[in-house]
Motif scaffolding. Sequence first.
Motif, PDB file in Angstrom:
ATOM      1  N   LEU A   1      44.405  51.019   2.753  1.00  0.00           N
ATOM      2  CA  LEU A   1      43.680  51.238   1.555  1.00  0.00           C
ATOM      3  C   LEU A   1      43.566  49.770   1.220  1.00  0.00           C
ATOM      4  O   LEU A   1      44.477  48.795   1.338  1.00  0.00           O
ATOM      5  CB  LEU A   1      44.787  51.772   0.513  1.00  0.00           C
ATOM      6  CG  LEU A   1      44.776  51.533  -1.005  1.00  0.00           C
ATOM      7  CD1 LEU A   1      43.401  52.189  -1.565  1.00  0.00           C
ATOM      8  CD2 LEU A   1      45.942  51.910  -1.819  1.00  0.00           C
ATOM      9  N   ASN A   2      42.183  49.346   0.702  1.00  0.00           N
ATOM     10  CA  ASN A   2      41.750  48.185   0.114  1.00  0.00           C
ATOM     11  C   ASN A   2      41.575  48.102  -1.144  1.00  0.00           C
ATOM     12  O   ASN A   2      40.633  48.920  -1.763  1.00  0.00           O
ATOM     13  CB  ASN A   2      40.555  47.732   1.157  1.00  0.00           C
ATOM     14  CG  ASN A   2      39.873  46.395   0.736  1.00  0.00           C
ATOM     15  OD1 ASN A   2      38.549  46.145   0.293  1.00  0.00           O
ATOM     16  ND2 ASN A   2      40.711  45.172   0.708  1.00  0.00           N
ATOM     17  N   LEU A   3      42.210  47.131  -2.004  1.00  0.00           N
ATOM     18  CA  LEU A   3      42.179  47.134  -3.282  1.00  0.00           C
ATOM     19  C   LEU A   3      41.812  45.522  -3.701  1.00  0.00           C
ATOM     20  O   LEU A   3      42.813  44.785  -3.260  1.00  0.00           O
ATOM     21  CB  LEU A   3      43.247  47.592  -4.161  1.00  0.00           C
ATOM     22  CG  LEU A   3      43.571  48.971  -4.082  1.00  0.00           C
ATOM     23  CD1 LEU A   3      44.933  49.284  -4.643  1.00  0.00           C
ATOM     24  CD2 LEU A   3      42.749  49.801  -4.417  1.00  0.00           C
ATOM     25  N   GLY A   4      40.543  44.998  -3.997  1.00  0.00           N
ATOM     26  CA  GLY A   4      40.392  43.808  -4.139  1.00  0.00           C
ATOM     27  C   GLY A   4      40.548  43.156  -2.856  1.00  0.00           C
ATOM     28  O   GLY A   4      39.761  43.331  -1.762  1.00  0.00           O
ATOM     29  N   ASP A   5      41.326  42.000  -2.704  1.00  0.00           N
ATOM     30  CA  ASP A   5      41.357  41.107  -1.790  1.00  0.00           C
ATOM     31  C   ASP A   5      42.685  41.731  -0.911  1.00  0.00           C
ATOM     32  O   ASP A   5      43.248  40.995  -0.025  1.00  0.00           O
ATOM     33  CB  ASP A   5      41.631  39.707  -2.337  1.00  0.00           C
ATOM     34  CG  ASP A   5      40.518  39.243  -2.754  1.00  0.00           C
ATOM     35  OD1 ASP A   5      39.394  39.417  -2.533  1.00  0.00           O
ATOM     36  OD2 ASP A   5      40.427  38.242  -3.704  1.00  0.00           O
ATOM     37  N   ASN A   6      43.280  42.643  -1.307  1.00  0.00           N
ATOM     38  CA  ASN A   6      44.591  43.012  -0.537  1.00  0.00           C
ATOM     39  C   ASN A   6      44.623  44.478   0.190  1.00  0.00           C
ATOM     40  O   ASN A   6      43.885  45.330  -0.164  1.00  0.00           O
ATOM     41  CB  ASN A   6      45.578  43.161  -1.638  1.00  0.00           C
ATOM     42  CG  ASN A   6      46.043  41.767  -2.155  1.00  0.00           C
ATOM     43  OD1 ASN A   6      46.506  40.864  -1.583  1.00  0.00           O
ATOM     44  ND2 ASN A   6      45.567  41.842  -3.765  1.00  0.00           N
ATOM     45  N   TRP A   7      45.192  44.408   1.177  1.00  0.00           N
ATOM     46  CA  TRP A   7      45.216  45.678   2.153  1.00  0.00           C
ATOM     47  C   TRP A   7      46.906  46.149   1.864  1.00  0.00           C
ATOM     48  O   TRP A   7      47.801  45.554   1.803  1.00  0.00           O
ATOM     49  CB  TRP A   7      45.034  45.259   3.616  1.00  0.00           C
ATOM     50  CG  TRP A   7      43.448  45.160   3.817  1.00  0.00           C
ATOM     51  CD1 TRP A   7      42.779  44.186   3.613  1.00  0.00           C
ATOM     52  CD2 TRP A   7      42.383  46.348   4.169  1.00  0.00           C
ATOM     53  NE1 TRP A   7      41.590  44.280   3.734  1.00  0.00           N
ATOM     54  CE2 TRP A   7      41.413  45.429   4.237  1.00  0.00           C
ATOM     55  CE3 TRP A   7      42.575  47.478   4.426  1.00  0.00           C
ATOM     56  CZ2 TRP A   7      40.328  46.164   4.570  1.00  0.00           C
ATOM     57  CZ3 TRP A   7      41.432  48.318   4.570  1.00  0.00           C
ATOM     58  CH2 TRP A   7      40.119  47.636   4.742  1.00  0.00           C
ATOM     59  N   TYR A   8      46.750  47.296   2.088  1.00  0.00           N
ATOM     60  CA  TYR A   8      47.895  48.484   1.706  1.00  0.00           C
ATOM     61  C   TYR A   8      47.715  49.424   2.891  1.00  0.00           C
ATOM     62  O   TYR A   8      46.833  49.899   3.542  1.00  0.00           O
ATOM     63  CB  TYR A   8      48.027  49.130   0.647  1.00  0.00           C
ATOM     64  CG  TYR A   8      48.315  48.372  -0.617  1.00  0.00           C
ATOM     65  CD1 TYR A   8      49.212  47.721  -1.304  1.00  0.00           C
ATOM     66  CD2 TYR A   8      47.076  47.632  -1.171  1.00  0.00           C
ATOM     67  CE1 TYR A   8      49.480  46.840  -2.523  1.00  0.00           C
ATOM     68  CE2 TYR A   8      46.930  46.769  -2.322  1.00  0.00           C
ATOM     69  CZ  TYR A   8      48.275  46.413  -2.842  1.00  0.00           C
ATOM     70  OH  TYR A   8      48.194  45.596  -3.798  1.00  0.00           O
ATOM     71  N   TYR A   9      49.066  49.993   3.310  1.00  0.00           N
ATOM     72  CA  TYR A   9      49.001  50.975   4.243  1.00  0.00           C
ATOM     73  C   TYR A   9      49.822  52.050   3.824  1.00  0.00           C
ATOM     74  O   TYR A   9      50.944  52.064   3.368  1.00  0.00           O
ATOM     75  CB  TYR A   9      49.674  50.535   5.548  1.00  0.00           C
ATOM     76  CG  TYR A   9      49.432  51.618   6.702  1.00  0.00           C
ATOM     77  CD1 TYR A   9      48.167  51.870   7.351  1.00  0.00           C
ATOM     78  CD2 TYR A   9      50.385  52.828   7.077  1.00  0.00           C
ATOM     79  CE1 TYR A   9      47.947  52.962   8.146  1.00  0.00           C
ATOM     80  CE2 TYR A   9      50.142  53.578   7.908  1.00  0.00           C
ATOM     81  CZ  TYR A   9      48.932  53.739   8.723  1.00  0.00           C
ATOM     82  OH  TYR A   9      48.633  54.885   9.421  1.00  0.00           O
ATOM     83  N   CYS A  10      49.104  53.403   3.702  1.00  0.00           N
ATOM     84  CA  CYS A  10      49.730  54.769   3.078  1.00  0.00           C
ATOM     85  C   CYS A  10      50.162  55.664   4.124  1.00  0.00           C
ATOM     86  O   CYS A  10      48.979  55.877   4.863  1.00  0.00           O
ATOM     87  CB  CYS A  10      48.911  55.190   1.915  1.00  0.00           C
ATOM     88  SG  CYS A  10      47.946  54.141   0.827  1.00  0.00           S
ATOM     89  N   ASN A  11      51.419  55.911   4.413  1.00  0.00           N
ATOM     90  CA  ASN A  11      51.640  56.702   5.384  1.00  0.00           C
ATOM     91  C   ASN A  11      50.939  57.763   5.868  1.00  0.00           C
ATOM     92  O   ASN A  11      50.634  58.607   4.958  1.00  0.00           O
ATOM     93  CB  ASN A  11      53.386  56.878   5.238  1.00  0.00           C
ATOM     94  CG  ASN A  11      53.868  57.215   6.510  1.00  0.00           C
ATOM     95  OD1 ASN A  11      53.441  57.106   7.792  1.00  0.00           O
ATOM     96  ND2 ASN A  11      55.070  58.156   6.319  1.00  0.00           N
ATOM     97  N   LYS A  12      50.601  58.012   7.254  1.00  0.00           N
ATOM     98  CA  LYS A  12      49.901  59.000   7.556  1.00  0.00           C
ATOM     99  C   LYS A  12      50.715  60.288   7.951  1.00  0.00           C
ATOM    100  O   LYS A  12      50.059  61.193   8.032  1.00  0.00           O
ATOM    101  CB  LYS A  12      48.816  58.589   8.718  1.00  0.00           C
ATOM    102  CG  LYS A  12      47.600  58.095   8.345  1.00  0.00           C
ATOM    103  CD  LYS A  12      46.588  58.073   9.495  1.00  0.00           C
ATOM    104  CE  LYS A  12      45.051  57.538   9.045  1.00  0.00           C
ATOM    105  NZ  LYS A  12      44.420  57.520   9.942  1.00  0.00           N
TER     106      LYS A  12
END
Length: 384
Positions: A320-331
């Motif tokens: 997940l990309n929000l602005g300048d940051n990346w996150y990881y949402c468990n698959k």
Amino acid sequence: MAHIFVIAGHGAGDPGAVGNGYQEAERVRALAGRIKALGGDNVTLGDTSRNWYADKGISSLSISKDWCIIELHMDSASASARGGHVIIKAGYTADSYDTALADFIGGILPGRAQLIVGRSDLANLNRAAAKGYNYRLLEFGFITNATDVSIFNSRMDDIARGVLSAFGISSGAPAGWVLDATGWWYRDANGGYPASCWRQIGNDWYYFDSRGYAVSGQWLQDSGRWYYLKEDCRMVKGWRKINGIWYYLNPQSYSGHPLGSMLDGWQHIGNYWYYLNPRSGEEIPHAGMLTGMLDIGDYTYYCRPKADGHPEGSMVTGWLNLGDNWYYCNKDNNCQPVGSIFKNHWHEENGARYYLKDSGKMACDETLVISGKEYSFDSSGKEK
């Protein structure tokens, strides 16, 4: 099927009760005329030029004992009093006609605590009893109540048909939807109509209020569950945007969740998960779709505020990309719930390792001490 003899109350110079610009004698004579017109040969209309109370007309009446007499009246009291009912002789047991009339009148002209009342102080009741006639007096609401008068005037034919139906007399009116000045209602083949209940008509469900009108364009609470009726009166199933907020109304009944009932909490719809607010008193109302970062229980999730090739409101899995940051949402569900954002957590993908910090943001272009050991990450987030 019975034959009915209709007496219109008061008259011959006696106006009866007066209210809202009307006289009782004139109004009940109008109704008596409609009962005769719709009931045809199954109805005998008593002489409307007479005052059957004042001239003791029932005492000299000679009709078959198999006939049923109904005397039509409207009541008078304070402006707030309303509702119709059936009056029979005290000590008599209400018969099936009385019960059917009471059910009908209580539905179309609600308000009375008792729909069948026994009295011994009314002259025509006593005269009819002395002659052995099957008699009841009907009060069609209060002429002093504006709502009762409006219903009486606008739905006079419906009232006449309901009276006839109580005696098993068909009015010849076809079954189907009827639109009047108040709204839509549904006429049954027997002249009656649904009230205070759900009814499936064709492939759709409708809710009819206590007056018999189909509810439209609003929420309805029934037995602790919420439903939404569209402008065309049909119950909503599936997604519905109301005042800018999405809701999901159960499209298929299952245990504890009736068809059309509003759902909340996590819902798996199609191939996606959505979160519908389980709480009340917040900016997004109960059961409204929630989007953005959501802290639910011990985890954080992200549901799309806009469609992006995936539906609005759907829960994100994977990167997940929000602005300048990346996150990881468990698959998957192997270490924490599907869709939950990794925090203080390693993620391996395609031979590379990434680290999601306490905020959930991916580490990049930095060096961190993790569990007492130093790790460095490049600008793509990969561990060096």
